[in-house]
Design an enzyme around this catalytic site. Structure first.
Site, PDB file in Angstrom:
ATOM      1  N   VAL A   7      85.085  34.289  55.144  1.00 40.52           N
ATOM      2  CA  VAL A   7      85.544  33.844  53.824  1.00 40.52           C
ATOM      3  C   VAL A   7      85.024  32.421  53.592  1.00 40.52           C
ATOM      4  O   VAL A   7      85.421  31.484  54.289  1.00 40.52           O
ATOM      5  CB  VAL A   7      87.087  33.905  53.697  1.00 40.52           C
ATOM      6  CG1 VAL A   7      87.547  33.274  52.388  1.00 40.52           C
ATOM      7  CG2 VAL A   7      87.567  35.355  53.770  1.00 40.52           C
TER       8      VAL A   7
ATOM      9  N   GLY B  58      78.049  35.901  56.770  1.00 37.49           N
ATOM     10  CA  GLY B  58      77.950  34.620  56.074  1.00 37.49           C
ATOM     11  C   GLY B  58      77.719  33.446  57.005  1.00 37.49           C
ATOM     12  O   GLY B  58      78.280  33.379  58.102  1.00 37.49           O
ATOM     13  N   GLY B  59      76.849  32.544  56.547  1.00 38.86           N
ATOM     14  CA  GLY B  59      76.654  31.286  57.253  1.00 38.86           C
ATOM     15  C   GLY B  59      75.618  31.312  58.362  1.00 38.86           C
ATOM     16  O   GLY B  59      75.400  30.288  59.016  1.00 38.86           O
TER      17      GLY B  59
ATOM     18  N   CYS C 255      78.059  30.222  48.906  1.00 39.04           N
ATOM     19  CA  CYS C 255      79.485  30.279  48.565  1.00 39.04           C
ATOM     20  C   CYS C 255      80.050  28.893  48.314  1.00 39.04           C
ATOM     21  O   CYS C 255      79.735  27.958  49.044  1.00 39.04           O
ATOM     22  CB  CYS C 255      80.303  30.833  49.724  1.00 39.04           C
ATOM     23  SG  CYS C 255      79.759  32.398  50.293  1.00 39.04           S
TER      24      CYS C 255
ATOM     25  N   ARG D 278      71.454  34.504  44.801  1.00 42.82           N
ATOM     26  CA  ARG D 278      72.628  34.002  44.088  1.00 42.82           C
ATOM     27  C   ARG D 278      73.900  34.607  44.665  1.00 42.82           C
ATOM     28  O   ARG D 278      73.914  35.758  45.112  1.00 42.82           O
ATOM     29  CB  ARG D 278      72.539  34.276  42.592  1.00 42.82           C
ATOM     30  CG  ARG D 278      72.545  35.746  42.225  1.00 42.82           C
ATOM     31  CD  ARG D 278      72.494  35.892  40.720  1.00 42.82           C
ATOM     32  NE  ARG D 278      72.600  37.282  40.296  1.00 42.82           N
ATOM     33  CZ  ARG D 278      72.621  37.668  39.037  1.00 42.82           C
ATOM     34  NH1 ARG D 278      72.521  36.784  38.073  1.00 42.82           N
ATOM     35  NH2 ARG D 278      72.725  38.944  38.713  1.00 42.82           N
ATOM     36  N   GLY D 279      74.944  33.795  44.668  1.00 46.01           N
ATOM     37  CA  GLY D 279      76.248  34.279  45.087  1.00 46.01           C
ATOM     38  C   GLY D 279      76.719  35.327  44.102  1.00 46.01           C
ATOM     39  O   GLY D 279      76.457  35.215  42.896  1.00 46.01           O
TER      40      GLY D 279
ATOM     41  N   SER E  77      75.912  30.932  52.586  1.00 48.17           N
ATOM     42  CA  SER E  77      75.065  29.823  52.148  1.00 48.17           C
ATOM     43  C   SER E  77      75.230  29.539  50.660  1.00 48.17           C
ATOM     44  O   SER E  77      75.021  28.408  50.222  1.00 48.17           O
ATOM     45  CB  SER E  77      73.609  30.176  52.427  1.00 48.17           C
ATOM     46  OG  SER E  77      73.295  31.381  51.751  1.00 48.17           O
TER      47      SER E  77
HETATM   48  P1  XMP Z   1      74.550  34.029  53.824  1.00 46.17           P
HETATM   49  O1  XMP Z   1      74.979  32.739  54.424  1.00 46.17           O
HETATM   50  O2  XMP Z   1      73.959  34.974  54.822  1.00 46.17           O
HETATM   51  O3  XMP Z   1      75.914  34.698  53.298  1.00 46.17           O
HETATM   52  O4  XMP Z   1      73.665  33.837  52.632  1.00 46.17           O
HETATM   53  C1  XMP Z   1      75.927  35.938  52.661  1.00 46.17           C
HETATM   54  C2  XMP Z   1      77.351  36.356  52.371  1.00 46.17           C
HETATM   55  O5  XMP Z   1      77.994  35.453  51.471  1.00 46.17           O
HETATM   56  C3  XMP Z   1      79.042  36.143  50.780  1.00 46.17           C
HETATM   57  N1  XMP Z   1      78.891  35.890  49.347  1.00 46.17           N
HETATM   58  C4  XMP Z   1      79.676  35.056  48.626  1.00 46.17           C
HETATM   59  N2  XMP Z   1      80.753  34.311  48.986  1.00 46.17           N
HETATM   60  N3  XMP Z   1      80.890  33.468  46.804  1.00 46.17           N
HETATM   61  C5  XMP Z   1      81.370  33.535  48.061  1.00 46.17           C
HETATM   62  O6  XMP Z   1      82.365  32.863  48.378  1.00 46.17           O
HETATM   63  C6  XMP Z   1      79.833  34.180  46.349  1.00 46.17           C
HETATM   64  O7  XMP Z   1      79.421  34.081  45.187  1.00 46.17           O
HETATM   65  C7  XMP Z   1      79.195  35.015  47.312  1.00 46.17           C
HETATM   66  N4  XMP Z   1      78.128  35.882  47.247  1.00 46.17           N
HETATM   67  C8  XMP Z   1      77.981  36.382  48.498  1.00 46.17           C
HETATM   68  C9  XMP Z   1      78.879  37.608  51.102  1.00 46.17           C
HETATM   69  O8  XMP Z   1      79.869  37.948  52.056  1.00 46.17           O
HETATM   70  C10 XMP Z   1      77.474  37.678  51.672  1.00 46.17           C
HETATM   71  O9  XMP Z   1      77.239  38.770  52.525  1.00 46.17           O
END
Ligand code: XMP
Length: 481
Positions: A300, A340-341, A306, A387-388, A304
Protein backbone atom coordinates in the site's frame (compact mmCIF):
# COMPACT_ATOMS: atom_id res chain seq x y z
CA UNK A 1 -2.03 7.46 20.30
CA UNK A 2 -1.45 3.79 19.60
CA UNK A 3 1.81 2.78 17.91
CA UNK A 4 1.59 -0.67 16.31
CA UNK A 5 5.36 -1.16 16.23
CA UNK A 6 8.38 1.08 16.64
CA UNK A 7 10.04 0.60 13.27
CA UNK A 8 9.13 -0.65 9.85
CA UNK A 9 11.64 -1.24 7.09
CA UNK A 10 11.85 -0.93 3.38
CA UNK A 11 14.34 -2.13 0.77
CA UNK A 12 17.04 0.49 1.32
CA UNK A 13 17.01 0.03 5.09
CA UNK A 14 18.58 -3.43 4.90
CA UNK A 15 21.00 -5.73 3.12
CA UNK A 16 21.12 -9.51 3.03
CA UNK A 17 24.09 -11.09 4.81
CA UNK A 18 26.21 -13.43 2.61
CA UNK A 19 26.37 -17.04 3.80
CA UNK A 20 28.55 -20.03 3.02
CA UNK A 21 27.39 -21.35 -0.33
CA UNK A 22 27.51 -24.76 -1.99
CA UNK A 23 26.19 -23.22 -5.22
CA UNK A 24 28.84 -23.34 -7.95
CA UNK A 25 27.05 -21.34 -10.61
CA UNK A 26 24.07 -19.02 -10.58
CA UNK A 27 22.63 -21.23 -13.32
CA UNK A 28 22.52 -24.04 -10.76
CA UNK A 29 19.69 -22.46 -8.74
CA UNK A 30 15.96 -22.77 -9.28
CA UNK A 31 13.65 -19.76 -9.28
CA UNK A 32 10.47 -21.86 -9.48
CA UNK A 33 7.69 -20.49 -7.35
CA UNK A 34 3.95 -20.13 -6.95
CA UNK A 35 1.82 -17.29 -8.25
CA UNK A 36 -1.28 -18.76 -6.60
CA UNK A 37 -2.01 -22.00 -4.74
CA UNK A 38 -2.18 -23.91 -8.04
CA UNK A 39 -0.31 -21.84 -10.63
CA UNK A 40 3.45 -22.36 -10.73
CA UNK A 41 5.95 -20.07 -12.42
CA UNK A 42 9.55 -20.67 -13.53
CA UNK A 43 10.46 -17.11 -12.51
CA UNK A 44 8.86 -15.06 -9.72
CA UNK A 45 7.93 -12.07 -11.87
CA UNK A 46 4.43 -10.73 -12.54
CA UNK A 47 3.68 -7.70 -14.71
CA UNK A 48 1.38 -5.17 -13.07
CA UNK A 49 -2.27 -4.65 -14.01
CA UNK A 50 -1.65 -1.02 -15.00
CA UNK A 51 -2.81 0.43 -18.31
CA UNK A 52 0.76 1.47 -19.13
CA UNK A 53 2.14 -2.00 -18.36
CA UNK A 54 0.01 -5.07 -19.17
CA UNK A 55 -2.15 -5.86 -22.16
CA UNK A 56 -1.85 -8.98 -24.33
CA UNK A 57 1.62 -8.24 -25.79
CA UNK A 58 3.14 -7.95 -22.30
CA UNK A 59 1.20 -10.94 -20.96
CA UNK A 60 2.34 -13.12 -23.89
CA UNK A 61 5.98 -12.11 -23.40
CA UNK A 62 5.79 -12.62 -19.62
CA UNK A 63 4.24 -16.09 -19.88
CA UNK A 64 6.78 -17.16 -22.52
CA UNK A 65 9.70 -16.39 -20.21
CA UNK A 66 8.10 -18.16 -17.26
CA UNK A 67 6.31 -15.34 -15.45
CA UNK A 68 2.73 -14.12 -15.87
CA UNK A 69 0.94 -10.90 -16.77
CA UNK A 70 -2.23 -9.43 -15.30
CA UNK A 71 -4.34 -7.71 -17.97
CA UNK A 72 -5.56 -4.40 -16.55
CA UNK A 73 -9.26 -3.57 -16.20
CA UNK A 74 -9.31 0.02 -17.41
CA UNK A 75 -10.98 -0.84 -20.69
CA UNK A 76 -14.36 -2.22 -21.72
CA UNK A 77 -15.27 -5.75 -20.64
CA UNK A 78 -15.34 -6.87 -24.28
CA UNK A 79 -11.88 -5.52 -24.96
CA UNK A 80 -10.41 -7.04 -21.82
CA UNK A 81 -11.85 -10.44 -22.76
CA UNK A 82 -10.33 -10.05 -26.24
CA UNK A 83 -6.93 -9.28 -24.70
CA UNK A 84 -7.20 -12.44 -22.58
CA UNK A 85 -8.20 -14.45 -25.63
CA UNK A 86 -5.20 -13.15 -27.58
CA UNK A 87 -2.87 -14.55 -24.94
CA UNK A 88 -4.66 -17.89 -24.87
CA UNK A 89 -4.46 -18.13 -28.66
CA UNK A 90 -0.85 -16.94 -28.95
CA UNK A 91 0.75 -20.29 -28.45
CA UNK A 92 -0.07 -23.88 -28.10
CA UNK A 93 0.80 -26.34 -30.77
CA UNK A 94 -2.83 -26.89 -31.82
CA UNK A 95 -4.83 -24.01 -33.28
CA UNK A 96 -8.21 -25.03 -31.92
CA UNK A 97 -10.46 -23.05 -34.20
CA UNK A 98 -8.50 -22.64 -37.45
CA UNK A 99 -9.58 -20.21 -40.13
CA UNK A 100 -11.78 -21.81 -42.74
CA UNK A 101 -12.60 -20.84 -46.31
CA UNK A 102 -15.76 -21.93 -48.13
CA UNK A 103 -15.35 -24.28 -51.08
CA UNK A 104 -16.96 -21.71 -53.37
CA UNK A 105 -14.28 -19.11 -52.61
CA UNK A 106 -11.81 -17.92 -55.22
CA UNK A 107 -8.03 -17.74 -55.07
CA UNK A 108 -8.32 -13.98 -54.54
CA UNK A 109 -10.71 -14.41 -51.61
CA UNK A 110 -8.37 -16.95 -50.00
CA UNK A 111 -5.41 -14.56 -50.46
CA UNK A 112 -7.38 -11.78 -48.76
CA UNK A 113 -8.29 -14.02 -45.79
CA UNK A 114 -4.67 -15.15 -45.33
CA UNK A 115 -3.46 -11.55 -45.37
CA UNK A 116 -6.24 -10.34 -43.04
CA UNK A 117 -5.43 -12.95 -40.40
CA UNK A 118 -1.69 -12.97 -41.06
CA UNK A 119 -1.62 -16.77 -41.39
CA UNK A 120 -0.25 -19.31 -43.86
CA UNK A 121 -3.11 -21.75 -44.41
CA UNK A 122 -6.88 -22.16 -44.58
CA UNK A 123 -9.01 -25.26 -44.18
CA UNK A 124 -11.37 -25.56 -47.14
CA UNK A 125 -14.80 -26.62 -45.93
CA UNK A 126 -17.90 -27.79 -47.75
CA UNK A 127 -21.45 -27.71 -46.46
CA UNK A 128 -21.83 -28.72 -42.81
CA UNK A 129 -18.18 -27.87 -42.06
CA UNK A 130 -17.01 -30.99 -43.97
CA UNK A 131 -13.25 -30.73 -44.62
CA UNK A 132 -12.50 -30.79 -48.34
CA UNK A 133 -8.83 -29.85 -48.24
CA UNK A 134 -6.17 -27.36 -47.20
CA UNK A 135 -4.94 -24.32 -49.08
CA UNK A 136 -1.66 -22.65 -48.14
CA UNK A 137 0.30 -19.55 -49.19
CA UNK A 138 2.48 -21.76 -51.34
CA UNK A 139 -0.53 -23.12 -53.29
CA UNK A 140 -1.58 -19.57 -54.11
CA UNK A 141 1.81 -17.98 -54.69
CA UNK A 142 2.18 -18.30 -58.49
CA UNK A 143 -1.47 -18.87 -59.40
CA UNK A 144 -2.12 -16.45 -62.30
CA UNK A 145 -5.94 -16.65 -62.23
CA UNK A 146 -7.39 -14.86 -59.18
CA UNK A 147 -10.89 -16.12 -60.01
CA UNK A 148 -9.98 -19.79 -59.99
CA UNK A 149 -11.86 -21.76 -57.28
CA UNK A 150 -9.71 -22.67 -54.25
CA UNK A 151 -10.82 -26.28 -54.63
CA UNK A 152 -8.68 -26.48 -57.79
CA UNK A 153 -5.44 -25.38 -56.12
CA UNK A 154 -5.85 -26.90 -52.61
CA UNK A 155 -4.42 -30.18 -51.37
CA UNK A 156 -7.54 -32.35 -51.42
CA UNK A 157 -8.78 -34.26 -48.39
CA UNK A 158 -7.61 -37.67 -49.64
CA UNK A 159 -4.01 -36.43 -50.01
CA UNK A 160 -3.87 -34.59 -46.67
CA UNK A 161 -1.51 -35.70 -43.91
CA UNK A 162 -3.56 -35.38 -40.73
CA UNK A 163 -3.32 -35.85 -36.97
CA UNK A 164 -5.83 -37.44 -34.61
CA UNK A 165 -7.45 -35.39 -31.85
CA UNK A 166 -5.32 -35.60 -28.68
CA UNK A 167 -2.08 -36.35 -30.62
CA UNK A 168 1.00 -35.40 -28.59
CA UNK A 169 3.42 -32.71 -29.74
CA UNK A 170 6.05 -35.44 -30.17
CA UNK A 171 3.80 -37.46 -32.54
CA UNK A 172 2.82 -34.35 -34.47
CA UNK A 173 6.46 -33.30 -34.84
CA UNK A 174 7.40 -36.77 -36.18
CA UNK A 175 4.52 -36.77 -38.68
CA UNK A 176 5.44 -33.30 -39.93
CA UNK A 177 9.07 -34.36 -40.32
CA UNK A 178 8.50 -37.72 -42.00
CA UNK A 179 5.98 -36.33 -44.51
CA UNK A 180 7.88 -33.07 -45.05
CA UNK A 181 4.73 -30.99 -44.63
CA UNK A 182 4.17 -27.82 -42.62
CA UNK A 183 0.56 -28.24 -41.52
CA UNK A 184 -1.55 -31.06 -40.11
CA UNK A 185 -5.33 -30.67 -39.90
CA UNK A 186 -6.61 -32.48 -36.82
CA UNK A 187 -9.48 -34.70 -37.95
CA UNK A 188 -11.50 -37.36 -36.16
CA UNK A 189 -12.58 -40.62 -37.80
CA UNK A 190 -15.74 -38.97 -39.11
CA UNK A 191 -13.65 -36.29 -40.85
CA UNK A 192 -14.74 -33.58 -38.40
CA UNK A 193 -12.22 -30.75 -37.93
CA UNK A 194 -10.74 -30.41 -34.41
CA UNK A 195 -7.85 -28.05 -35.10
CA UNK A 196 -4.71 -27.38 -37.06
CA UNK A 197 -1.11 -28.13 -36.09
CA UNK A 198 1.64 -26.12 -37.76
CA UNK A 199 5.40 -26.66 -37.80
CA UNK A 200 5.83 -22.98 -37.03
CA UNK A 201 3.76 -23.23 -33.83
CA UNK A 202 5.71 -26.27 -32.63
CA UNK A 203 9.00 -24.43 -33.25
CA UNK A 204 7.65 -21.44 -31.29
CA UNK A 205 6.62 -23.62 -28.37
CA UNK A 206 10.07 -25.25 -28.23
CA UNK A 207 11.76 -21.85 -28.23
CA UNK A 208 10.34 -21.13 -24.74
CA UNK A 209 11.00 -24.15 -22.50
CA UNK A 210 10.13 -22.26 -19.30
CA UNK A 211 6.81 -20.89 -20.54
CA UNK A 212 3.91 -20.72 -18.08
CA UNK A 213 1.23 -22.94 -19.61
CA UNK A 214 -2.11 -24.48 -18.81
CA UNK A 215 -2.90 -28.18 -19.15
CA UNK A 216 -3.77 -27.64 -22.83
CA UNK A 217 -0.41 -26.09 -23.64
CA UNK A 218 -1.76 -22.51 -23.88
CA UNK A 219 0.01 -19.60 -22.21
CA UNK A 220 -1.43 -18.64 -18.84
CA UNK A 221 -2.80 -15.19 -18.14
CA UNK A 222 -4.54 -13.36 -15.31
CA UNK A 223 -7.16 -10.62 -15.56
CA UNK A 224 -7.87 -7.82 -13.10
CA UNK A 225 -11.39 -6.97 -11.95
CA UNK A 226 -12.81 -4.37 -9.56
CA UNK A 227 -15.46 -4.71 -6.88
CA UNK A 228 -18.58 -3.25 -8.51
CA UNK A 229 -21.53 -5.44 -9.41
CA UNK A 230 -20.62 -4.96 -13.12
CA UNK A 231 -17.25 -6.54 -12.36
CA UNK A 232 -18.94 -9.92 -11.93
CA UNK A 233 -19.85 -9.81 -15.62
CA UNK A 234 -16.30 -8.62 -16.40
CA UNK A 235 -14.94 -11.61 -14.47
CA UNK A 236 -17.31 -13.98 -16.28
CA UNK A 237 -16.24 -12.62 -19.69
CA UNK A 238 -12.55 -13.00 -18.82
CA UNK A 239 -13.12 -16.56 -17.56
CA UNK A 240 -15.01 -17.43 -20.76
CA UNK A 241 -12.05 -16.02 -22.72
CA UNK A 242 -9.77 -18.42 -20.83
CA UNK A 243 -8.31 -16.41 -17.93
CA UNK A 244 -6.41 -18.70 -15.56
CA UNK A 245 -6.69 -16.32 -12.63
CA UNK A 246 -8.80 -13.35 -11.63
CA UNK A 247 -7.17 -10.55 -9.66
CA UNK A 248 -9.56 -8.57 -7.47
CA UNK A 249 -7.55 -5.40 -7.32
CA UNK A 250 -8.46 -2.27 -5.41
CA UNK A 251 -6.34 0.27 -3.58
CA UNK A 252 -7.64 -0.81 -0.13
CA UNK A 253 -8.04 -4.56 -0.49
CA UNK A 254 -8.63 -5.07 3.24
CA UNK A 255 -12.21 -3.89 2.91
CA UNK A 256 -15.65 -5.46 2.99
CA UNK A 257 -16.04 -4.54 -0.68
CA UNK A 258 -13.02 -6.67 -1.68
CA UNK A 259 -13.81 -9.48 0.77
CA UNK A 260 -17.41 -9.77 -0.50
CA UNK A 261 -16.24 -9.77 -4.11
CA UNK A 262 -13.67 -12.49 -3.43
CA UNK A 263 -16.35 -14.60 -1.73
CA UNK A 264 -18.76 -14.14 -4.62
CA UNK A 265 -16.21 -14.87 -7.34
CA UNK A 266 -14.90 -17.96 -5.53
CA UNK A 267 -18.42 -19.30 -5.36
CA UNK A 268 -19.16 -18.52 -8.99
CA UNK A 269 -15.82 -19.64 -10.47
CA UNK A 270 -14.44 -22.33 -8.15
CA UNK A 271 -12.00 -23.59 -10.79
CA UNK A 272 -10.35 -20.23 -11.45
CA UNK A 273 -7.52 -19.09 -9.20
CA UNK A 274 -8.31 -15.93 -7.27
CA UNK A 275 -5.78 -13.28 -6.33
CA UNK A 276 -6.85 -10.37 -4.13
CA UNK A 277 -5.36 -7.15 -2.82
CA UNK A 278 -3.80 -4.86 -2.03
CA UNK A 279 -3.21 -5.24 1.67
CA UNK A 280 -0.32 -4.28 3.96
CA UNK A 281 -0.84 -6.46 7.04
CA UNK A 282 -1.23 -10.05 8.24
CA UNK A 283 -4.87 -9.33 9.11
CA UNK A 284 -5.49 -8.28 5.52
CA UNK A 285 -4.06 -11.57 4.24
CA UNK A 286 -6.06 -13.63 6.74
CA UNK A 287 -9.37 -12.00 5.85
CA UNK A 288 -8.88 -12.31 2.09
CA UNK A 289 -7.76 -15.94 2.37
CA UNK A 290 -10.75 -16.72 4.60
CA UNK A 291 -12.98 -15.29 1.86
CA UNK A 292 -11.37 -17.57 -0.74
CA UNK A 293 -8.21 -15.88 -2.09
CA UNK A 294 -5.56 -18.23 -3.52
CA UNK A 295 -2.89 -15.53 -3.43
CA UNK A 296 -2.68 -12.07 -1.93
CA UNK A 297 -1.13 -8.92 -3.36
CA UNK A 298 0.78 -6.89 -0.78
CA UNK A 299 1.75 -3.23 -0.94
CA UNK A 300 0.00 0.00 0.00
CA UNK A 301 1.61 3.18 -1.23
CA UNK A 302 4.96 1.65 -2.16
CA UNK A 303 4.67 1.98 -5.94
CA UNK A 304 6.90 4.32 -7.91
CA UNK A 305 3.88 6.29 -9.17
CA UNK A 306 1.91 6.23 -5.89
CA UNK A 307 1.21 9.16 -3.64
CA UNK A 308 -1.28 7.35 -1.40
CA UNK A 309 0.95 7.79 1.66
CA UNK A 310 1.24 11.53 1.05
CA UNK A 311 -2.42 12.06 0.24
CA UNK A 312 -3.95 9.81 2.93
CA UNK A 313 -1.19 9.27 5.47
CA UNK A 314 -1.63 5.50 5.18
CA UNK A 315 0.80 2.72 4.24
CA UNK A 316 3.40 0.37 5.65
CA UNK A 317 7.04 0.40 4.48
CA UNK A 318 7.16 -2.39 1.92
CA UNK A 319 9.68 -4.86 3.33
CA UNK A 320 8.00 -5.03 6.74
CA UNK A 321 4.62 -5.23 5.02
CA UNK A 322 5.77 -8.14 2.84
CA UNK A 323 7.46 -9.99 5.73
CA UNK A 324 4.41 -9.75 7.99
CA UNK A 325 1.96 -10.63 5.21
CA UNK A 326 4.07 -13.51 3.90
CA UNK A 327 4.28 -15.06 7.34
CA UNK A 328 0.49 -15.05 7.55
CA UNK A 329 0.27 -16.40 4.00
CA UNK A 330 2.69 -19.22 4.71
CA UNK A 331 0.68 -20.30 7.75
CA UNK A 332 -2.39 -20.53 5.50
CA UNK A 333 -0.58 -22.12 2.55
CA UNK A 334 -1.14 -19.09 0.31
CA UNK A 335 1.63 -17.28 -1.60
CA UNK A 336 1.94 -13.50 -1.45
CA UNK A 337 2.92 -11.11 -4.23
CA UNK A 338 5.18 -8.16 -3.28
CA UNK A 339 3.65 -5.34 -5.31
CA UNK A 340 5.24 -1.92 -5.67
CA UNK A 341 8.49 -0.13 -5.02
CA UNK A 342 10.84 -2.60 -6.74
CA UNK A 343 13.62 -0.68 -8.52
CA UNK A 344 16.43 -3.21 -8.90
CA UNK A 345 17.14 -6.96 -8.96
CA UNK A 346 18.49 -6.50 -5.42
CA UNK A 347 15.02 -5.33 -4.33
CA UNK A 348 13.53 -8.47 -5.90
CA UNK A 349 15.92 -10.67 -3.91
CA UNK A 350 15.07 -8.78 -0.72
CA UNK A 351 11.29 -9.03 -1.31
CA UNK A 352 11.53 -12.78 -1.97
CA UNK A 353 13.90 -13.30 0.96
CA UNK A 354 11.36 -11.52 3.17
CA UNK A 355 8.84 -14.22 2.26
CA UNK A 356 7.13 -13.16 -0.98
CA UNK A 357 6.62 -15.84 -3.62
CA UNK A 358 6.56 -13.40 -6.52
CA UNK A 359 7.07 -9.71 -7.20
CA UNK A 360 4.78 -7.49 -9.25
CA UNK A 361 6.54 -4.89 -11.40
CA UNK A 362 5.08 -1.67 -12.74
CA UNK A 363 7.40 1.10 -13.84
CA UNK A 364 10.37 -1.26 -14.24
CA UNK A 365 8.50 -2.84 -17.17
CA UNK A 366 6.63 0.24 -18.44
CA UNK A 367 9.55 1.27 -20.68
CA UNK A 368 9.72 -2.06 -22.52
CA UNK A 369 8.56 -2.59 -26.11
CA UNK A 370 5.62 -4.76 -24.99
CA UNK A 371 4.13 -2.17 -22.61
CA UNK A 372 1.07 -0.44 -24.13
CA UNK A 373 1.40 3.06 -25.43
CA UNK A 374 3.66 4.89 -27.80
CA UNK A 375 7.02 6.29 -26.86
CA UNK A 376 7.84 9.96 -26.45
CA UNK A 377 11.10 11.68 -27.31
CA UNK A 378 12.61 14.20 -24.87
CA UNK A 379 15.97 15.84 -25.57
CA UNK A 380 16.74 13.17 -28.16
CA UNK A 381 16.04 10.23 -25.84
CA UNK A 382 13.13 7.78 -26.08
CA UNK A 383 10.80 7.35 -23.13
CA UNK A 384 7.46 5.70 -22.45
CA UNK A 385 4.67 6.93 -20.24
CA UNK A 386 3.78 5.26 -16.95
CA UNK A 387 0.88 6.41 -14.82
CA UNK A 388 -0.64 5.50 -11.50
CA UNK A 389 -4.09 3.99 -11.90
CA UNK A 390 -5.32 6.54 -9.37
CA UNK A 391 -3.57 9.46 -11.11
CA UNK A 392 -5.57 12.45 -12.36
CA UNK A 393 -5.48 11.45 -16.05
CA UNK A 394 -6.24 7.78 -15.35
CA UNK A 395 -9.21 8.80 -13.17
CA UNK A 396 -10.56 11.13 -15.83
CA UNK A 397 -10.09 8.63 -18.67
CA UNK A 398 -11.85 5.95 -16.63
CA UNK A 399 -14.81 8.17 -15.74
CA UNK A 400 -15.13 9.35 -19.34
CA UNK A 401 -15.16 5.76 -20.61
CA UNK A 402 -17.80 4.88 -18.02
CA UNK A 403 -20.05 7.88 -18.66
CA UNK A 404 -19.44 7.96 -22.41
CA UNK A 405 -18.74 11.72 -22.45
CA UNK A 406 -16.35 14.43 -21.33
CA UNK A 407 -16.20 15.37 -17.66
CA UNK A 408 -17.48 18.76 -16.58
CA UNK A 409 -15.10 21.20 -14.86
CA UNK A 410 -16.72 20.40 -11.51
CA UNK A 411 -16.31 16.65 -11.95
CA UNK A 412 -12.71 17.29 -13.01
CA UNK A 413 -12.00 19.24 -9.81
CA UNK A 414 -13.58 16.55 -7.62
CA UNK A 415 -10.91 13.97 -8.51
CA UNK A 416 -8.49 13.38 -5.62
CA UNK A 417 -5.53 11.66 -7.25
CA UNK A 418 -3.44 9.10 -5.37
CA UNK A 419 -0.99 8.56 -8.19
CA UNK A 420 1.12 10.49 -10.69
CA UNK A 421 1.93 10.34 -14.38
CA UNK A 422 5.59 10.01 -15.34
CA UNK A 423 8.01 8.91 -18.04
CA UNK A 424 10.56 6.09 -17.95
CA UNK A 425 13.39 5.42 -20.42
CA UNK A 426 12.53 3.06 -23.30
CA UNK A 427 14.24 -0.24 -22.49
CA UNK A 428 13.76 -2.65 -25.41
CA UNK A 429 12.22 -6.14 -25.24
CA UNK A 430 10.87 -7.19 -21.84
CA UNK A 431 12.63 -10.55 -22.03
CA UNK A 432 16.02 -8.79 -21.92
CA UNK A 433 15.01 -6.60 -18.97
CA UNK A 434 13.62 -9.56 -17.02
CA UNK A 435 16.69 -11.67 -17.87
CA UNK A 436 18.87 -9.11 -16.08
CA UNK A 437 16.50 -8.90 -13.11
CA UNK A 438 16.26 -12.68 -12.69
CA UNK A 439 20.03 -12.95 -13.22
CA UNK A 440 20.47 -10.70 -10.18
CA UNK A 441 18.07 -12.84 -8.16
CA UNK A 442 19.95 -15.99 -9.17
CA UNK A 443 23.21 -14.43 -7.97
CA UNK A 444 21.40 -13.43 -4.80
CA UNK A 445 20.35 -17.04 -4.19
CA UNK A 446 23.96 -18.14 -4.53
CA UNK A 447 25.15 -15.47 -2.02
CA UNK A 448 22.59 -16.90 0.40
CA UNK A 449 23.73 -20.48 -0.25
CA UNK A 450 20.17 -21.25 -1.33
CA UNK A 451 19.37 -23.54 -4.25
CA UNK A 452 15.68 -22.63 -4.25
CA UNK A 453 13.34 -19.88 -3.13
CA UNK A 454 12.15 -22.05 -0.20
CA UNK A 455 15.78 -22.39 0.93
CA UNK A 456 16.18 -18.62 0.68
CA UNK A 457 13.13 -18.13 2.94
CA UNK A 458 14.65 -20.49 5.48
CA UNK A 459 18.17 -19.07 5.51
CA UNK A 460 17.89 -15.36 4.68
CA UNK A 461 19.33 -13.02 7.26
CA UNK A 462 18.92 -9.27 6.92
CA UNK A 463 21.07 -6.60 8.49
CA UNK A 464 19.91 -3.03 9.02
CA UNK A 465 22.20 -0.40 7.55
CA UNK A 466 22.81 3.28 8.17
CA UNK A 467 22.76 6.04 5.60
CA UNK A 468 26.53 5.68 5.30
CA UNK A 469 26.04 1.97 4.57
CA UNK A 470 23.50 2.83 1.92
CA UNK A 471 25.89 5.28 0.29
CA UNK A 472 28.63 2.68 0.28
CA UNK A 473 26.29 0.22 -1.47
CA UNK A 474 26.11 2.06 -4.81
CA UNK A 475 28.92 3.12 -7.10
CA UNK A 476 30.67 5.95 -5.28
CA UNK A 477 33.63 8.32 -5.49
CA UNK A 478 33.96 7.67 -9.21
CA UNK A 479 32.41 9.23 -12.26
CA UNK A 480 30.25 6.57 -13.79
CA UNK A 481 30.80 6.63 -17.54
P1 XMP B 1 6.01 0.04 -9.21
O1 XMP B 1 6.84 0.63 -8.12
O2 XMP B 1 6.47 -1.31 -9.64
O3 XMP B 1 4.56 -0.15 -8.54
O4 XMP B 1 5.84 0.98 -10.36
C1 XMP B 1 3.49 -0.68 -9.25
C2 XMP B 1 2.29 -0.83 -8.34
O5 XMP B 1 1.84 0.43 -7.85
C3 XMP B 1 0.45 0.34 -7.52
N1 XMP B 1 -0.25 1.46 -8.14
C4 XMP B 1 -0.70 2.55 -7.48
N2 XMP B 1 -0.67 2.87 -6.16
N3 XMP B 1 -1.69 4.92 -6.63
C5 XMP B 1 -1.19 4.04 -5.74
O6 XMP B 1 -1.19 4.33 -4.53
C6 XMP B 1 -1.78 4.69 -7.96
O7 XMP B 1 -2.24 5.53 -8.75
C7 XMP B 1 -1.25 3.44 -8.41
N4 XMP B 1 -1.16 2.84 -9.64
C8 XMP B 1 -0.55 1.65 -9.43
C9 XMP B 1 -0.04 -0.98 -8.06
O8 XMP B 1 -0.16 -1.88 -6.97
C10 XMP B 1 1.07 -1.39 -9.02
O9 XMP B 1 1.16 -2.76 -9.27
Amino acid sequence: MRIRQETALTFDDVLLVPRRSRIRSRHGVSTRTKFTRRIELAIPVVSSNMDTVTESAMAIAMARIGGIGVIHRFMSTERQAQEVERVKRAEGFVVEDPQRVAHRATVQEARTLLAEHNIGGLVVCGDGDRVLGLVTTRDLLFEPDPNRPVTEVMTPHEKLVTAEPGASMETARNTLRSHRVEKLPVLDRGGQLHGLITAQDIAKVEQWPDATKDERGRLRVAAAVGVRSSDVERAAACVRAGADALVVDIAHGHSDLAIDMVRQLKQQFPDVELVAGNVATAEGVQDLVAAGADSVKVGVGAGSICVTRIVTGFGVPQLTSVAESAEAGQELGVPVIADGGIRTSGDITKAIAAGASTVMLGSLLAGTDEAPGAGVVRKGRRYKIVRGMASLTANIDRQEVESGGELTDIEYERVVPEGVEAIVPARGPVKDVVYQLVGGLRSGLSYAGAGTIEELWASAEFIRITNAGKQESGAHDVEVS
